[in-house]
Every structure is written in structure tokens, then in C-alpha cells.
Design a protein around this motif. Structure first.
Motif, PDB file in Angstrom:
ATOM      1  N   GLN A   1       0.819  -1.221   0.000  1.00  0.00           N
ATOM      2  CA  GLN A   1       0.000   0.000   0.000  1.00  0.00           C
ATOM      3  C   GLN A   1       0.852   1.271   0.000  1.00  0.00           C
ATOM      4  O   GLN A   1       0.531   2.233  -0.701  1.00  0.00           O
ATOM      5  N   VAL A   2       1.917   1.282   0.773  1.00  0.00           N
ATOM      6  CA  VAL A   2       2.750   2.479   0.870  1.00  0.00           C
ATOM      7  C   VAL A   2       3.375   2.803  -0.482  1.00  0.00           C
ATOM      8  O   VAL A   2       3.339   3.948  -0.939  1.00  0.00           O
ATOM      9  N   ARG A   3       3.917   1.790  -1.143  1.00  0.00           N
ATOM     10  CA  ARG A   3       4.574   2.026  -2.427  1.00  0.00           C
ATOM     11  C   ARG A   3       3.560   2.368  -3.512  1.00  0.00           C
ATOM     12  O   ARG A   3       3.846   3.154  -4.410  1.00  0.00           O
ATOM     13  N   ILE A   4       2.381   1.771  -3.436  1.00  0.00           N
ATOM     14  CA  ILE A   4       1.337   2.106  -4.408  1.00  0.00           C
ATOM     15  C   ILE A   4       0.888   3.554  -4.217  1.00  0.00           C
ATOM     16  O   ILE A   4       0.682   4.300  -5.186  1.00  0.00           O
ATOM     17  N   ALA A   5       0.757   3.983  -2.950  1.00  0.00           N
ATOM     18  CA  ALA A   5       0.394   5.379  -2.669  1.00  0.00           C
ATOM     19  C   ALA A   5       1.463   6.328  -3.204  1.00  0.00           C
ATOM     20  O   ALA A   5       1.156   7.391  -3.766  1.00  0.00           O
ATOM     21  N   GLU A   6       2.740   5.952  -3.047  1.00  0.00           N
ATOM     22  CA  GLU A   6       3.835   6.773  -3.574  1.00  0.00           C
ATOM     23  C   GLU A   6       3.771   6.867  -5.095  1.00  0.00           C
ATOM     24  O   GLU A   6       3.979   7.937  -5.680  1.00  0.00           O
ATOM     25  N   LEU A   7       3.475   5.746  -5.742  1.00  0.00           N
ATOM     26  CA  LEU A   7       3.374   5.734  -7.199  1.00  0.00           C
ATOM     27  C   LEU A   7       2.231   6.622  -7.681  1.00  0.00           C
ATOM     28  O   LEU A   7       2.381   7.396  -8.631  1.00  0.00           O
ATOM     29  N   LEU A   8       1.083   6.545  -7.010  1.00  0.00           N
ATOM     30  CA  LEU A   8      -0.051   7.392  -7.389  1.00  0.00           C
ATOM     31  C   LEU A   8       0.300   8.875  -7.226  1.00  0.00           C
ATOM     32  O   LEU A   8      -0.092   9.713  -8.056  1.00  0.00           O
ATOM     33  N   SER A   9       1.046   9.203  -6.183  1.00  0.00           N
ATOM     34  CA  SER A   9       1.477  10.587  -5.976  1.00  0.00           C
ATOM     35  C   SER A   9       2.387  11.054  -7.104  1.00  0.00           C
ATOM     36  O   SER A   9       2.283  12.184  -7.587  1.00  0.00           O
ATOM     37  N   ARG A  10       3.283  10.173  -7.538  1.00  0.00           N
ATOM     38  CA  ARG A  10       4.187  10.529  -8.643  1.00  0.00           C
ATOM     39  C   ARG A  10       3.416  10.707  -9.943  1.00  0.00           C
ATOM     40  O   ARG A  10       3.691  11.622 -10.728  1.00  0.00           O
ATOM     41  N   LEU A  11       2.444   9.846 -10.175  1.00  0.00           N
ATOM     42  CA  LEU A  11       1.610   9.974 -11.374  1.00  0.00           C
ATOM     43  C   LEU A  11       0.801  11.272 -11.335  1.00  0.00           C
ATOM     44  O   LEU A  11       0.591  11.923 -12.361  1.00  0.00           O
ATOM     45  N   GLU A  12       0.388  11.657 -10.131  1.00  0.00           N
ATOM     46  CA  GLU A  12      -0.344  12.918  -9.980  1.00  0.00           C
ATOM     47  C   GLU A  12       0.569  14.111 -10.233  1.00  0.00           C
ATOM     48  O   GLU A  12       0.203  15.052 -10.951  1.00  0.00           O
ATOM     49  N   ARG A  13       1.773  14.098  -9.649  1.00  0.00           N
ATOM     50  CA  ARG A  13       2.706  15.213  -9.840  1.00  0.00           C
ATOM     51  C   ARG A  13       3.097  15.376 -11.306  1.00  0.00           C
ATOM     52  O   ARG A  13       3.356  16.488 -11.772  1.00  0.00           O
ATOM     53  N   ALA A  14       3.125  14.266 -12.038  1.00  0.00           N
ATOM     54  CA  ALA A  14       3.472  14.321 -13.459  1.00  0.00           C
ATOM     55  C   ALA A  14       2.287  14.732 -14.327  1.00  0.00           C
ATOM     56  O   ALA A  14       2.434  14.862 -15.546  1.00  0.00           O
ATOM     57  N   GLY A  15       1.128  14.939 -13.704  1.00  0.00           N
ATOM     58  CA  GLY A  15      -0.046  15.374 -14.449  1.00  0.00           C
ATOM     59  C   GLY A  15      -0.785  14.253 -15.153  1.00  0.00           C
ATOM     60  O   GLY A  15      -1.692  14.517 -15.952  1.00  0.00           O
TER      61      GLY A  15
END
Length: 319
Positions: free
Chosen positions: A61-75
Motif C-alpha cells: 500500500q505504501v509504495r502504491i500510494a507513492e506511485l499514485l502521488s508521482r503519477l499525480e505530480r506528473a499530471g
């Protein structure tokens, strides 16, 4: 890296409005009649488990949350509210519109997945070109495969040495069939056979001020048994500098060493901004720090067309 890539693609597919009803069915979530509602990250875990995209996704869950944050920051993911889950409750839509070149591959994931992803995409098409100088010394530079039989490099790389007839790229032997340096601009082509691996979504664009970038190449590493592919990070410090002799270049802060010449300068978004050319140093200033310079994409495009009309450089036009 492949696992991260697969997970990113699965997440974007899950948050795509086009897949809404299908994904609701997979996760057992009742769709809203007549409407498409954004789904949250907690339902993504169910989706990954049901589709077999990731075994026991709740462990990550932690790494998936981090990935979603990166996808969000990249637009790539657009937030649309908050669900009930405190940790993975943010709701998203994936609404990206792809350009013609982006549709051919995955380089559009570069900004979200970072330098390791960029390196994994470009490593197979960034090659070391070897030869021998007039004095009999082994010499080398870097090149980028831009077509099935064509490598882009600097003119001075292939002028300063006699390029060996046989080159080793990725453990395979290639025969050099032609070496074509431009007469006045530091751009050249090396033709080889058999065919090279190419990157389908490869795209060039000109640099912009403060663009985050990476250089890839094969600089000489003292005491190394073989030349490693070296990556350096930096940013564009000046997108246009007119030299006293020659074309405009751009400046960047990443370190480039002997052997880097001809290697790609890649933006954080995955585009090739240009290639590494000779550093700029005042002859009278022995201890001055050199400026690292690149030949920009638009110049390369013009020069490649002059050298060989059959080679079409893929320029990102955002269409």
C-alpha cells in the motif's frame, strides 16, 4: 523497473473514465447510473488483486500510494475529491491526451517513473562508437540509434578517429557501412548493418530554460575493465548561445566527460533535447570551469536532412 511500469499502466487504466463500468464490475462496486464517477486508490487494490496485476497488493500500500502521488505530480492523474479510506482514499481520473509519437511507446511515463525508467528506455539505443586515432590510440565516443541502420553522433567523434569496421553494441557485432560527418556542424551519422533496435516513441524537441535533463554516454572511467553507460543529471542553463564559429548551442549543468560526445541529452519528460558536443573553455584560462554544451534538436534535424534525406528525425509536434 518493469514491475513499476506495469503497475503504473494498470493504475492509469483503472482510473480511465472509459473503463469505468468495466472496472466497477471487476471490483464489485455499483456504478452510478448515467454517470462516470472517479474511483479511489483503495478500490485500485481490489482491481489489482482481481485482475492478477499484482499479488497481494495490500502488502504494498505504501509504495502504491507513492506511485499514485508521482503519477499525480506528473499530471497523469487528476485528483477529483477524497473517498473514505484515509490512506488510499484520493479519487482520480486519467485524462491524458496522447500525441502521435507518444502513442507509439511508453516514454510519456518518464516524468512519473524518473531517471531509472529513462535509462531503461534509452540504454539499448545508446551505443559506444570505437576507433583508432592517427597516433594509434584507441578512441571512443557515444551515439544514439535513430533509425534501423543509422546512429546519430558528433562529427568530431568520427573525424578524430578511424572508426573500426566492426562495432559491438549490446553484445552483438555490427558492420560499419558508411561514416558521414557534416562539413561545418558537429553532427554526423554512422550507417551499420544488420538492423539496430530502435525506440518506437523516440521524440526530439528543443530545450527550454531550466528543463531537468540527463546525459547518457560512455566516458572513459579510469581502471574500469569495460566502459559503463554513465548517466548524469542537471538542467538547461541557457537554451540558446551563438558561437563565434558554428551553430547555436545550448548549455546545461550536467557533467560531460571525454567519451560523452555524441550521446543523447534527455529531458525529464523523455524527449531528446540534443546531443553532447565539445565543451566551451577559454584557452587563456587554464583553471576556469568549462561550459557543457549541446547541439539542439532543431539543428540536428536540419543537419541530418542535409547529410541523408532518407533519415526522418522524429520531432515532437504535439499533434
Amino acid at each position: 523497473m518493469q514491475d513499476q511500469t506495469n503497475l503504473a499502466i494498470a493504475a492509469l487504466k483503472f482510473f480511465s473514465p472509459i473503463e469505468y463500468e468495466k472496472n466497477c464490475e471487476i471490483t464489485g462496486h455499483a456504478p452510478t447510473p448515467g454517470r462516470t464517477e472517479p474511483l479511489d486508490g483503495s478500490k485500485l487494490l481490489t482491481y489489482l488483486e482481481k485482475t492478477g496485476a499484482l499479488f497481494e497488493p495490500r502488502r504494498y500500500q505504501v509504495r502504491i500510494a507513492e506511485l499514485l502521488s508521482r503519477l499525480e505530480r506528473a499530471g497523469l492523474l487528476i485528483p477529483f475529491g477524497q473517498g473514505n479510506d484515509l490512506f488510499l482514499g484520493k479519487k482520480y481520473y486519467f485524462l491524458k491526451e496522447f500525441t502521435t509519437l507518444e502513442k507509439k511507446g511508453l516514454l510519456w511515463l518518464s516524468e512519473a517513473l524518473g531517471p531509472q525508467f529513462v535509462r531503461s528506455q534509452y540504454a539499448s539505443i545508446t551505443v559506444q562508437i570505437t576507433g583508432e586515432t592517427e597516433a594509434g590510440d584507441v578512441h571512443a565516443g557515444t551515439g544514439l540509434a535513430i533509425a534501423p541502420n543509422c546512429i546519430l553522433t558528433c562529427a568530431h567523434v568520427i573525424r578524430d578517429m578511424t572508426v573500426y569496421d566492426t562495432q559491438q553494441f549490446g553484445g552483438q557485432s555490427y558492420q560499419v557501412i558508411d561514416v558521414l560527418p557534416h562539413e561545418s556542424i558537429d553532427v554526423g551519422l554512422v550507417k551499420v548493418e544488420p538492423t539496430l533496435q530502435v525506440l518506437p516513441s523516440l521524440a526530439f524537441r528543443d530545450p527550454c530554460l531550466a528543463d531537468q535533463l540527463y546525459t547518457l554516454g560512455y566516458p572513459r572511467v579510469p581502471l574500469a575493465r569495460s566502459a559503463p553507460l554513465v548517466m548524469q543529471s542537471g538542467e538547461v542553463t541557457s537554451p540558446e548561445v551563438t558561437l563565434l564559429h558554428g551553430p547555436e548551442v545550448f548549455l546545461y549543468s550536467a557533467i560531460a566527460r571525454p567519451g560523452n560526445s555524441g550521446g543523447p541529452i534527455i529531458s525529464a519528460s523523455g524527449h531528446v533535447l540534443g546531443i553532447v558536443t565539445e565543451e566551451l573553455t577559454a584557452e587563456s584560462a587554464r583553471l576556469s570551469l568549462p561550459f557543457h554544451a549541446g547541439i539542439k534538436a532543431s539543428t540536428i534535424n536540419s543537419v541530418v536532412g542535409e547529410i541523408d534525406e532518407s533519415i526522418i528525425l522524429p520531432i515532437e509536434d504535439y499533434e
